[in-house]
Design a protein around this motif. Structure first.
Motif, PDB file in Angstrom:
ATOM      1  N   THR A 135      -8.231   0.199  -2.368  1.00  0.00           N
ATOM      2  CA  THR A 135      -6.991   0.617  -1.729  1.00  0.00           C
ATOM      3  C   THR A 135      -7.260   1.924  -0.988  1.00  0.00           C
ATOM      4  O   THR A 135      -8.263   2.599  -1.248  1.00  0.00           O
ATOM      5  CB  THR A 135      -5.861   0.833  -2.753  1.00  0.00           C
ATOM      6  N   THR A 138      -5.798   8.177  -2.227  1.00  0.00           N
ATOM      7  CA  THR A 138      -4.496   8.669  -2.687  1.00  0.00           C
ATOM      8  C   THR A 138      -4.197  10.087  -2.213  1.00  0.00           C
ATOM      9  O   THR A 138      -3.154  10.649  -2.550  1.00  0.00           O
ATOM     10  CB  THR A 138      -4.423   8.625  -4.229  1.00  0.00           C
ATOM     11  N   MET A 184       0.995   2.739   2.175  1.00  0.00           N
ATOM     12  CA  MET A 184       0.964   3.760   1.127  1.00  0.00           C
ATOM     13  C   MET A 184       2.125   4.738   1.300  1.00  0.00           C
ATOM     14  O   MET A 184       2.583   5.006   2.412  1.00  0.00           O
ATOM     15  CB  MET A 184      -0.347   4.544   1.205  1.00  0.00           C
ATOM     16  N   GLY A 202      -0.745   9.638  -3.695  1.00  0.00           N
ATOM     17  CA  GLY A 202      -0.526   8.387  -2.989  1.00  0.00           C
ATOM     18  C   GLY A 202      -0.404   7.192  -3.912  1.00  0.00           C
ATOM     19  O   GLY A 202      -1.045   7.126  -4.961  1.00  0.00           O
ATOM     20  N   GLU A 204       0.451   2.674  -3.578  1.00  0.00           N
ATOM     21  CA  GLU A 204       0.628   1.542  -2.686  1.00  0.00           C
ATOM     22  C   GLU A 204       2.032   0.970  -2.828  1.00  0.00           C
ATOM     23  O   GLU A 204       2.520   0.756  -3.930  1.00  0.00           O
ATOM     24  CB  GLU A 204      -0.407   0.479  -3.024  1.00  0.00           C
TER      25      GLU A 204
END
Length: 262
Positions: A135, A138, A184, A202, A204
């Motif tokens: 992903t 963050t 995000m 962060g 998702e």
């Protein structure tokens, strides 16, 4: 039902009234009750009408239909929504667009998350990249890229709930790559100090349910993303990203995030 031929004893429970010592409607909202004192969801005064469930929230606290029985207006107290129209759409539905165009020559790095623009089809001077993990990263610290990061950021001014997210993309070359998407949300430093604009914490909110194998410029591809966390609070920043496993082609991405205010 008609009261014709009914006795008081045989009909009083079906009569609606309010408990106001025989003073009727005045300036104080009072619950409408039946003849045996069971409280309804309605309270009235000479200037106000209140509707509030007594026992349970429901998806049709208020429901208005046309002659054919089709819903044209409804209030959902379970999910705090107001819907209108034949399709029963949420009345404050909004759409936010994110995109990049193939003339940006992006994504420029394989297996790397690249941010989409939140400002129309404006071109990035340089790609905003958010790592190579499963992903996007963050956090993001601005070094010399504030002009590009601001283009990628959508600062959310009010509390929202995300309803859906869909995306179209197409390549500019005969050979394509395998593509996936992520949206995000981040906390953002807005203190106008040395770390202003930096993103942190962060998580998702929308994710591709699977990768999409791009077959080049012969066809455009569509995907509906999965909403993994629908609530985004005011003051957060949303960044939409694309990930390609190669650089066979530059791509144009057109993403729509559907949301409503809460």
């Amino acid at each position: 039902m008609s009261l014709t031929g009914k006795t008081k004893a045989g009909s009083y429970k079906d009569l609606l009234q309010m408990n106001n010592s025989n003073s009727g409607v005045d300036t104080t909202p009072r619950a409408v009750v039946d003849g045996e004192g069971t409280t309804s969801s309605i309270s009235i005064s000479d200037d106000n009408l209140y509707i509030r469930p007594n026992n349970d929230n429901g998806t049709n606290l208020i429901r208005t239909m046309d002659l054919a029985g089709y819903d044209i207006f409804s209030v959902d107290s379970t999910n705090s929504l107001v819907k209108a129209g034949a399709g029963q759409h949420i009345v404050n539905t909004q759409i936010k667009d994110f995109c990049i165009t193939s003339v940006n020559s992006q994504p420029s790095s394989a297996n790397t998350w690249t941010a989409l623009s939140s400002i129309g089809s404006a071109r990035f001077v340089a790609a905003v990249e958010l790592g190579t993990g499963s992903t996007p990263d963050t956090s993001l610290t601005i070094s010399t890229t504030a002009n590009n990061v601001v283009q990628a950021m959508w600062y959310v001014p009010l509390n929202i709930t995300i309803d859906s997210c869909n995306v179209w993309f197409g390549a500019d070359d005969a050979s394509g790559d395998t593509v996936k998407f992520s949206v995000m949300q981040y906390a953002v430093d807005s203190a106008n100090g040395t770390t202003s604009g930096d993103l942190s914490s962060g998580s998702e909110v929308c994710v591709s349910p699977s990768t999409v194998v791009g077959f080049g410029y012969e066809q455009a591809h569509y995907q509906a993303l999965t909403v993994s966390s629908s609530r985004v609070d005011a003051g957060q920043v949303i960044v939409a990203c694309v990930h390609q496993n190669g650089t066979n082609a530059d791509i144009t991405v057109n993403m729509q995030l559907v949301y409503h205010l809460r």
